[in-house]
Enzyme design. Structure first.
Site, PDB file in Angstrom:
ATOM      1  N   ASP A 193       0.818  -1.242  -0.054  1.00  0.00           N
ATOM      2  CA  ASP A 193      -0.156   0.176  -0.039  1.00  0.00           C
ATOM      3  C   ASP A 193       0.919   1.050  -0.139  1.00  0.00           C
ATOM      4  O   ASP A 193       1.437   1.821   0.998  1.00  0.00           O
ATOM      5  CB  ASP A 193      -0.857  -0.055   1.081  1.00  0.00           C
ATOM      6  CG  ASP A 193      -2.184  -0.793   0.990  1.00  0.00           C
ATOM      7  OD1 ASP A 193      -2.129  -1.651  -0.160  1.00  0.00           O
ATOM      8  OD2 ASP A 193      -3.012  -0.980   1.753  1.00  0.00           O
ATOM      9  N   TYR A 196      -1.898   5.201  -2.470  1.00  0.00           N
ATOM     10  CA  TYR A 196      -3.315   5.359  -2.234  1.00  0.00           C
ATOM     11  C   TYR A 196      -3.842   6.547  -3.258  1.00  0.00           C
ATOM     12  O   TYR A 196      -4.819   7.011  -3.229  1.00  0.00           O
ATOM     13  CB  TYR A 196      -3.565   5.976  -0.870  1.00  0.00           C
ATOM     14  CG  TYR A 196      -3.496   5.120   0.089  1.00  0.00           C
ATOM     15  CD1 TYR A 196      -2.225   4.448   0.744  1.00  0.00           C
ATOM     16  CD2 TYR A 196      -4.413   4.290   0.665  1.00  0.00           C
ATOM     17  CE1 TYR A 196      -1.744   3.624   1.406  1.00  0.00           C
ATOM     18  CE2 TYR A 196      -4.310   3.531   1.706  1.00  0.00           C
ATOM     19  CZ  TYR A 196      -3.033   2.903   2.059  1.00  0.00           C
ATOM     20  OH  TYR A 196      -2.780   1.849   2.982  1.00  0.00           O
ATOM     21  N   ASN A 230      -3.387  -4.292  -1.538  1.00  0.00           N
ATOM     22  CA  ASN A 230      -4.488  -3.876  -2.430  1.00  0.00           C
ATOM     23  C   ASN A 230      -4.539  -2.577  -2.921  1.00  0.00           C
ATOM     24  O   ASN A 230      -5.138  -2.576  -4.071  1.00  0.00           O
ATOM     25  CB  ASN A 230      -5.868  -3.959  -1.481  1.00  0.00           C
ATOM     26  CG  ASN A 230      -5.896  -3.261  -0.350  1.00  0.00           C
ATOM     27  OD1 ASN A 230      -4.822  -3.272   0.411  1.00  0.00           O
ATOM     28  ND2 ASN A 230      -6.777  -2.473   0.009  1.00  0.00           N
ATOM     29  N   HIS A 325     -10.442  -5.363   8.391  1.00  0.00           N
ATOM     30  CA  HIS A 325      -9.900  -6.466   7.592  1.00  0.00           C
ATOM     31  C   HIS A 325     -10.039  -7.586   8.624  1.00  0.00           C
ATOM     32  O   HIS A 325      -9.014  -8.487   8.171  1.00  0.00           O
ATOM     33  CB  HIS A 325      -8.533  -5.972   7.139  1.00  0.00           C
ATOM     34  CG  HIS A 325      -8.369  -4.875   6.357  1.00  0.00           C
ATOM     35  ND1 HIS A 325      -9.364  -4.427   5.233  1.00  0.00           N
ATOM     36  CD2 HIS A 325      -7.641  -3.667   6.604  1.00  0.00           C
ATOM     37  CE1 HIS A 325      -8.959  -3.397   4.691  1.00  0.00           C
ATOM     38  NE2 HIS A 325      -7.997  -2.714   5.407  1.00  0.00           N
ATOM     39  N   HIS A 352      -1.689  -3.392   5.887  1.00  0.00           N
ATOM     40  CA  HIS A 352      -3.174  -3.413   5.655  1.00  0.00           C
ATOM     41  C   HIS A 352      -4.071  -2.842   6.687  1.00  0.00           C
ATOM     42  O   HIS A 352      -4.930  -1.958   6.355  1.00  0.00           O
ATOM     43  CB  HIS A 352      -3.777  -4.904   5.230  1.00  0.00           C
ATOM     44  CG  HIS A 352      -4.848  -5.045   4.602  1.00  0.00           C
ATOM     45  ND1 HIS A 352      -5.079  -4.135   3.676  1.00  0.00           N
ATOM     46  CD2 HIS A 352      -5.837  -6.061   4.501  1.00  0.00           C
ATOM     47  CE1 HIS A 352      -6.371  -4.675   2.916  1.00  0.00           C
ATOM     48  NE2 HIS A 352      -6.822  -5.722   3.755  1.00  0.00           N
TER      49      HIS A 352
END
Ligand SMILES: *[C@@H]1O[C@H](CO)[C@@H](O)[C@H](O)[C@H]1NC(C)=O
Ligand SMILES: *[C@@H]1O[C@H](CO)[C@@H](O)[C@H](O)[C@H]1NC(C)=O
Ligand SMILES: *[C@@H]1O[C@H](CO)[C@@H](O)[C@H](O)[C@H]1NC(C)=O
Ligand SMILES: *[C@@H]1O[C@H](CO)[C@@H](O)[C@H](O)[C@H]1NC(C)=O
Ligand SMILES: *[C@@H]1O[C@H](CO)[C@@H](O)[C@H](O)[C@H]1NC(C)=O
Ligand SMILES: [Fe+2]
Length: 464
Positions: A193, A196, A230, A325, A352
């Site tokens: 990540d 963003y 992600n 999550h 995450h």
């Protein structure tokens, strides 16, 4: 004077608080005054492009082979292709060498990238300071890096751990604290990540460029080793962007072929006394899949006499007691956990969840669908699981935790920060997590890691 006394008492309170909390199995009650995790505006100092026509920008480096004798140098030129050449020389040498890279570009919806250059500089000497230059004419920019020592069992090496960084004012504080850490990290294991950009309309890829300029001040001088999260997927079929990982794949390279992998999303490197395996939460991992077949073989290759420290980095945590999550990492844990225990992995770093958590050494591998043994148990062969998704991105902190805190969770706290994993020799590594406090970093959690192969005895619950 009054405010100074109040400040002093606050510090004293925090120190005492930390002392009380550090017996393990604790939820820190520290609550940071959050001003809102907003992205730094486009005109911020950290996003400024370097001066000069077509000047190379977003310079970043990562290990380019399996052992640390190569470095992939990447940069972007905005106006025209420019040169693909990296000029480099070791400190004190007059012998300037050149390496030739390759150029790529991509479109994403209505965005067109600059010219992205990647050059793998090979056959470097170990433990040597190199200067390197990119660009031509009046816009040459010079940087430097130090190659790692030759791979071997007692070579000290210090890794920084950063995850879910983003590009907010808090991200800038995290990076500043990492740069000024007294432990002097020599390379970063990044837990996924990055920019963003996908939080913007149409995944505005300008925010990939700003992120590249923001982190250049560290990643142009020491390698950051990438794990995908992600926010690197950028899968937007309704915009016609139906090939996942497009911006990431064009902008960032990893040496996956050097570890026999067929995908940049799972690979390994050796660096000094560590063997580091990067996994993808977002590539298939079930039985018979490429990642599964690769990892099974890969773990057998690790020779703890050569690289005592076995580290795994993956984005989605397998042990996570936050209400964010929750259990997303569970399916991967079910598939891979028993292998990590069998091969005595020392530590697993994940991101995450935008907070910090460290577990006890536990495993949950006894379970089969009929025996009901579904509770994690203390296991000296199991890794410690650390969630370090607290880089400071725009989505804010994860501050809602499951209650009560599970027994396996040793310490958890919803603050931003970074961690350091400092290998001293084959038996000992010093680990610390450093919370972003107002204006400075506070070592809020730490422990001595005892190597699972060479020194597999219980670690004292906490050192302070
Ligand atoms: C980011 O941090 C650096 C180093 O501390 C500082 O010089 C710079 O002004 C900061 N920029 C922003 C936008 O906060
Ligand atoms: C493991 O590494 C040690 C130290 O480098 C070496 O002597 C040994 O031959 C290696 N073992 C195997 C099976 O490759
Ligand atoms: C499940 O675990 C129980 C208890 O450990 C064991 O007796 C049983 O054989 C296991 N079942 C299978 C299918 O492995
Ligand atoms: C925390 O998460 C739980 C589970 O998702 C939810 O039921 C609860 O309302 C949340 N609490 C707060 C304060 O948001
Ligand atoms: C390994 O490092 C630890 C921590 O610095 C130290 O206490 C220990 O003596 C070292 N072991 C050897 C064999 O040097
Ligand atoms: Fe994530």
């Amino acid at each position: 004077m009054g405010s100074f006394t109040a400040f002093y008492l606050l510090v004293l309170y925090l120190v005492l608080n930390a002392a009380i909390l550090c017996n393990g199995g604790k939820t820190s009650s520290y609550v940071r005054n959050i001003k809102g995790c907003i992205d730094m505006p486009l005109e911020s100092d950290v996003f400024q492009a370097p001066p000069g026509y077509n000047a190379p920008q977003q310079v970043h480096i990562t290990q380019g082979d399996h052992v640390g004798k190569a470095m992939i140098v990447s940069w972007v030129t905005m106006d025209e292709p420019g040169s693909n050449t990296v000029v480099y020389w070791s400190e004190g040498s007059k012998d300037k060498k050149m390496a030739e890279g390759k150029l790529t570009r991509y479109k994403f919806h209505d965005y067109t990238s600059g010219y992205i250059h990647h050059c793998n500089v090979k056959n470097l000497e170990f433990n040597t300071k190199y200067y390197y230059e990119v660009g031509i004419g009046q816009t040459v920019r010079r940087f430097w890096f130090i190659t790692p020592p030759e791979v071997g069992p007692d070579v000290p090496y210090t890794f920084g751990l950063i995850g879910d960084l983003g590009q907010t004012f808090d991200s800038n504080v995290t990076l500043t604290h990492y740069e000024s850490s007294p432990h002097k990290g020599q390379g970063v294991l990044f837990a996924g990540d990055m920019s963003y950009a996908d939080d913007y309309p149409n995944h505005d890829n300008v925010r990939w460029d700003t992120w590249g300029r923001f982190v250049e001040r560290s990643v142009a001088y020491q390698p950051w080793m990438w794990t995908v999260g992600n926010h690197e997927i950028d899968y937007v079929p309704y915009l016609g962007e139906d090939k996942p990982f497009k911006p990431f794949s064009h902008r960032y390279r990893v040496p996956f072929r050097a570890s026999g992998s067929t995908s940049p999303f799972f690979y390994s490197i050796k660096r000094a006394s560590a063997y580091i395996i990067f996994l993808s939460s977002y590539a298939a991992y079930g039985k018979y899949t490429p990642q599964n077949l690769w990892l099974e073989k890969e773990l057998q290759k690790v020779n703890r006499s050569e690289t005592p420290w076995l580290i795994v980095v993956v984005h989605s945590p397998w042990y996570n007691s936050y209400n964010y999550h929750y259990m997303e990492g569970e399916s991967m844990r079910v598939v891979f956990e028993s292998w990590l225990v069998k091969h005595k992995v020392d530590v697993v770093f994940a991101g995450h969840v935008h907070a910090y958590e460290r577990t006890e050494r536990v495993s949950n591998i006894a379970y089969n669908i009929t025996n009901g043994q579904a509770t994690p148990v203390k296991d000296p062969s199991a890794p410690v699981y650390i969630t370090i998704g607290d880089g400071g991105n725009t989505e804010g902190l994860a501050n809602n935790m499951t209650e009560p805190q599970p027994d396996y969770s040793a310490y958890r706290e919803a603050s931003f920060g970074h961690a350091i994993f400092s290998i001293k020799n084959r038996t000992h590594a010093y680990y610390s997590w450093n919370r972003n406090h107002e204006g400075y970093a506070v070592e809020a959690d730490s422990m001595w890691f005892y190597n699972r192969f060479w020194n597999p005895v219980d670690e004292p619950s906490l050192s302070h």
